[in-house]
Design an enzyme around this catalytic site. Structure first.
Site, PDB file in Angstrom:
ATOM      1  CB  SER A 411      54.819  38.722  50.648  1.00 38.10           C
ATOM      2  OG  SER A 411      54.381  38.123  49.436  1.00 38.10           O
ATOM      3  CE  LYS A 414      44.824  41.746  45.950  1.00 39.77           C
ATOM      4  NZ  LYS A 414      44.664  41.842  47.408  1.00 39.77           N
ATOM      5  CG  LEU A 453      39.473  48.444  56.996  1.00 42.06           C
ATOM      6  CD1 LEU A 453      38.771  47.643  55.918  1.00 42.06           C
ATOM      7  CD2 LEU A 453      38.775  48.248  58.319  1.00 42.06           C
ATOM      8  CB  SER A 455      46.231  50.599  52.932  1.00 36.51           C
ATOM      9  OG  SER A 455      45.575  49.700  52.053  1.00 36.51           O
ATOM     10  CB  THR A 476      34.216  43.896  41.572  1.00 33.40           C
ATOM     11  OG1 THR A 476      34.507  43.156  42.770  1.00 33.40           O
ATOM     12  CG2 THR A 476      35.156  45.093  41.484  1.00 33.40           C
TER      13      THR A 476
END
Length: 617
Positions: A411, A414, A453, A455, A476
């Site tokens: 999981s 998020k 990190l 991936s 962003t």
């Protein structure tokens, strides 16, 4: 052939030097008035003396060392073998009552030491004489600071002096051991501790800093790198102890040749996972293990780690043939003794899954297959539900039907108070796991962690590509933070959590301190040899659909209980029945052929903690 010629050449030189040392000894003893009787005896003894000395030299290992790496041990050995050889000859002269002054061979001992030792160390002597700038050879060398005044630091200094071609000259060392302050290691002074790195780098005009502490832990490494980043110096790291063990050859060469650039993983300060080998082996050894999403970043690393514990077979399932093909080739090299099967299949197809389970009868399932890209899933919510939710639903039903012993869902953070489609679908997957666990003999559990990190789909590959292209690097939001862990660490903790599973748990992995993405981007630019905002620009593009500034690792209504492992916690399970799960699944199935707005609305209905930021609303 070259080796044999070289050996013959060395023997020939030693024969000449052995006899030359005796001639010089006679000259030093008698000058030019040497009695002819002594000269006659010398010629009679020359073959015998030469043979004795060569025999002693050979027996005591004079011809075995690699002399460019020689040190004090070899000097001591030369001293003993020369003394023994000449001592044997003096004893022979005494017992045979030969007309030879014994003082000749005492003098010859000193000359042998100079000749035999000098020829062996001549290259090192030359390298030392030409090592420093502006002495004999005029060339620009990198001025180096070495962090770590231990054995590795000393060997590194020797290596630089023995290999002038490295174009490095060690100027100073730093070490946190106060007892070493002011002392010298191989002629290089220890001038301070890690807090003085930036001060010394400026004052000594250092070009490069090398961290030479193979046993250093990740946290200390990250702190030292942080200090080094305050300078404008290039930063290198010697291999760790575990890495050194993998290499063959001289340790000086290993340290010099295997030095590497600092990478972004070093900055996280994440410690390696210490698996409970006995506990993990007990549930994997001689078992059939199935991994879904086996070609992905987490799935493939799970397979690599599972292979260490001698399963009877590993079934690697993925929809991507390229990923599976690459993993299969790697498996053949590293685990040729462990049977495996590569299966092209989609978790969306329940009938295909039944075929796979009926063929291989897996004992344990690690479910890593999922759509994970947040913005893409915001634009394609129906596909996220089909793959993540319905795919997981298919898999757990088949696992239950075939009496799988244990099922571990991968999981994500998020899933906690989700603000995006991907997180909401993974939260529902956690509900499915906890619901079916109440009615199944299979032990269902989930493992929740943050970003991995490096991936596929993570920010690091994107940043690296943007840097290679000259920028800009796109972030962003200047304040956005994320939790990160390394791929091997995540996979190992998943396997360890799997060993602890009794059914119904949501294991939460310790993600450490959150990382600002803006800082991560700047660090990566610096590690690539550029200056942020000068050489490579950073642009802020605004939060993408479904993104939030920070991620949480557990829901507000969940407690967090410790386990016997510091990096693994258990969230308090929620109460949910299979009837509720089936009802939620039906709600989603009914809207899959409708507009995205209806799909997201239905997802909000079945996942009450989901609060969308999608532009559709």
């Amino acid at each position: 052939m070259k080796s044999n010629i070289r050996k013959i050449g060395i023997f020939s030189v030693d024969i000449i030097l052995i006899n030359l040392s005796i001639i010089i000894a006679y000259y030093l003893r008698f000058g030019l008035r040497m009695p002819l009787d002594y000269l006659k005896v010398y010629f009679q003894m020359a073959v015998f003396v030469t043979f004795i000395k060569l025999l002693v030299f050979y027996y005591m290992g004079l011809y075995r060392p690699i002399w460019k790496y020689a040190g004090i041990d070899e000097i001591i050995n030369i001293f003993f073998m020369v003394c023994i050889a000449n001592g044997m000859i003096i004893i022979g002269i005494y017992f045979l009552s030969l007309n030879v002054p014994r003082s000749i061979y005492v003098i010859a001992t000193l000359i042998d030491l100079f000749f035999i030792g000098g020829t062996r160390f001549i290259k090192q002597i030359y390298n030392r004489l030409t090592f420093q700038e502006n002495i004999f050879v005029k060339r620009k060398r990198k001025r180096v600071m070495i962090v770590g005044a231990g054995e590795a630091g000393g060997l590194l200094i020797q290596s630089f002096k023995n290999h002038p071609s490295s174009n490095r000259v060690p100027i100073c060392l730093v070490d946190d051991d106060s007892h070493k302050l002011g002392r010298k290691i191989n002629g290089v002074p220890v001038l301070g501790n890690r807090d003085m790195i930036s001060f010394l780098a400026y004052g000594k005009k250092i070009d490069e800093i090398i961290i030479a502490i193979p046993s250093i832990n990740k946290k200390d490494l990250a702190e030292i790198i942080h200090e080094c980043k305050k300078t404008q110096c290039a930063i290198k790291v010697v291999p760790s102890i575990n890495e050194i063990k993998e290499f063959t050859g001289n340790i000086q060469d290993v340290l010099l040749q295997k030095m590497r650039q600092v990478n972004i993983e070093d900055l996280l300060g994440r410690e390696p996972v210490d698996l409970n080998i006995e506990e993990v082996s007990s549930y994997i050894e001689n078992k059939v293990i199935l991994v879904t999403g086996a070609g992905g970043s987490i799935g493939s690393e799970l397979c690599r780690n599972i292979g260490r514990f001698n399963p009877s077979k590993v079934v690697m399932l993925d929809i991507s043939e390229e990923n599976l093909y690459n993993l299969e080739n790697e498996w053949k090299i590293h685990y040729p003794h462990i049977p495996y099967e590569t299966v092209i299949a989609s978790i969306r197809e329940e009938d295909r899954l039944r075929e796979v389970f009926a063929t291989y009868h897996p004992d344990i399932v690690f479910h890593a297959a999922a759509h994970k890209h947040v913005p893409l899933m915001e634009k394609n919510p129906g596909e996220a539900i089909k793959n993540n939710v319905l795919g997981t639903w298919n898999l757990v039903k088949v696992a239950h039907l075939f009496n799988v012993k244990r099922f571990i869902l991968i999981s994500t953070d998020k899933a906690v108070n989700p603000t995006n489609v991907m997180g909401a679908t993974k939260r529902l997957c956690e509900m499915i796991i906890q619901g079916i666990n109440e009615v199944s003999s299979t032990e269902f559990a989930a493992v929740r962690f943050g970003n991995v990190l490096g991936s596929s789909g993570s920010v690091i590959p994107l940043f690296k590509k943007q840097i290679e292209q000259g920028g800009p690097v796109t972030v962003t939001h200047p304040d956005i933070i994320r939790y990160f862990m390394l791929i091997p660490e995540a996979a190992q903790l998943v396997i360890q959590a799997g060993a602890m599973a009794k059914g119904g748990e949501i294991f939460v992995l310790d993600m450490g301190e959150p990382v600002k993405i803006d800082k991560l981007a700047r660090d990566l630019i610096r590690l690539s040899g550029f200056k942020p905002d000068e050489d490579i620009k950073i642009e802020y593009t605004g939060l993408r659909p479904g993104e939030k500034l920070y991620e949480e690792l557990l829901m507000a209504e969940e407690g967090l209980n410790n386990t016997k492992y510091q990096k693994i916690y258990i969230a308090k399970p929620m109460k949910i029945t299979m009837e509720e799960i089936e009802e939620k699944i039906e709600i989603l199935k009914e809207v899959l052929d409708k507009e995205d707005k209806e799909i997201i609305k239905a997802l909000q209905t079945v996942v009450p903690t989901y609060h969308t930021s999608n532009d559709l609303f």
